[in-house]
Design a protein around this motif. Sequence first.
Motif, PDB file in Angstrom:
ATOM      1  N   TRP A  10       0.827  -1.199   0.000  1.00 52.48           N
ATOM      2  CA  TRP A  10       0.000   0.000   0.000  1.00 52.48           C
ATOM      3  C   TRP A  10       0.866   1.255   0.000  1.00 52.48           C
ATOM      4  N   LYS A  13       2.354   1.607  -3.505  1.00 54.57           N
ATOM      5  CA  LYS A  13       1.360   2.114  -4.461  1.00 54.57           C
ATOM      6  C   LYS A  13       1.088   3.598  -4.243  1.00 54.57           C
ATOM      7  N   THR A  14       0.996   3.995  -2.975  1.00 57.47           N
ATOM      8  CA  THR A  14       0.737   5.403  -2.663  1.00 57.47           C
ATOM      9  C   THR A  14       1.882   6.288  -3.126  1.00 57.47           C
ATOM     10  N   ARG A  16       4.008   5.601  -5.572  1.00 55.37           N
ATOM     11  CA  ARG A  16       3.985   5.622  -7.037  1.00 55.37           C
ATOM     12  C   ARG A  16       2.893   6.541  -7.564  1.00 55.37           C
ATOM     13  N   ARG A  17       1.710   6.518  -6.951  1.00 56.06           N
ATOM     14  CA  ARG A  17       0.629   7.419  -7.372  1.00 56.06           C
ATOM     15  C   ARG A  17       1.008   8.880  -7.140  1.00 56.06           C
ATOM     16  N   PHE A  18       1.612   9.136  -5.981  1.00 57.97           N
ATOM     17  CA  PHE A  18       1.985  10.510  -5.656  1.00 57.97           C
ATOM     18  C   PHE A  18       3.063  11.021  -6.604  1.00 57.97           C
ATOM     19  N   GLY A  20       3.624   9.937  -9.621  1.00 57.21           N
ATOM     20  CA  GLY A  20       2.975  10.090 -10.929  1.00 57.21           C
ATOM     21  C   GLY A  20       2.161  11.365 -11.001  1.00 57.21           C
ATOM     22  N   TRP A  21       1.483  11.689  -9.902  1.00 56.28           N
ATOM     23  CA  TRP A  21       0.709  12.927  -9.840  1.00 56.28           C
ATOM     24  C   TRP A  21       1.630  14.137  -9.915  1.00 56.28           C
TER      25      TRP A  21
END
Length: 150
Positions: A10, A13-14, A16-18, A20-21
Amino acid sequence: MNEHVSLIRWIGKTIRRFTGWLYTLRHIFVALFVLGNSGLIFHTIYGLPIDLLTLFNVRDYEQINASFLINAPYFMLGVFIVMSSIGLFFRARISWMISFTLMLINIFYTDHIHPQQTHNIHYGIASLVLLFMVRKYFSKSSVAAGSIFA
């Protein structure tokens, strides 16, 4: 054991999302970084001793001290950097070219007129390098943007 693995996944993933954002919003960070140059320019100009009350309270035109006008081009450079950074928010290619040119002018002008402002020079060089590094991400061109900056 599974709780730790799922927590680590988790977190991964968080992150990687951050990232990417953040990567999708890199043009905003560049625009804000370039906008910081104009803030330093305005801080330099308004930090200088200019008494506006005596400027507008002139009784004799021979007593006008026009030495403050030496900062007029520097002020206009700051205004143009603000305008070009607005175009950087929209990833306009012409705005990138104008910002790059203005950063060069900013570095040379600050070095020539205000050489004691080394932080302005270093911040300008950092902005110039940052603009050069992200040049391929400013690819949008439009008639409206060209007309505005023309």
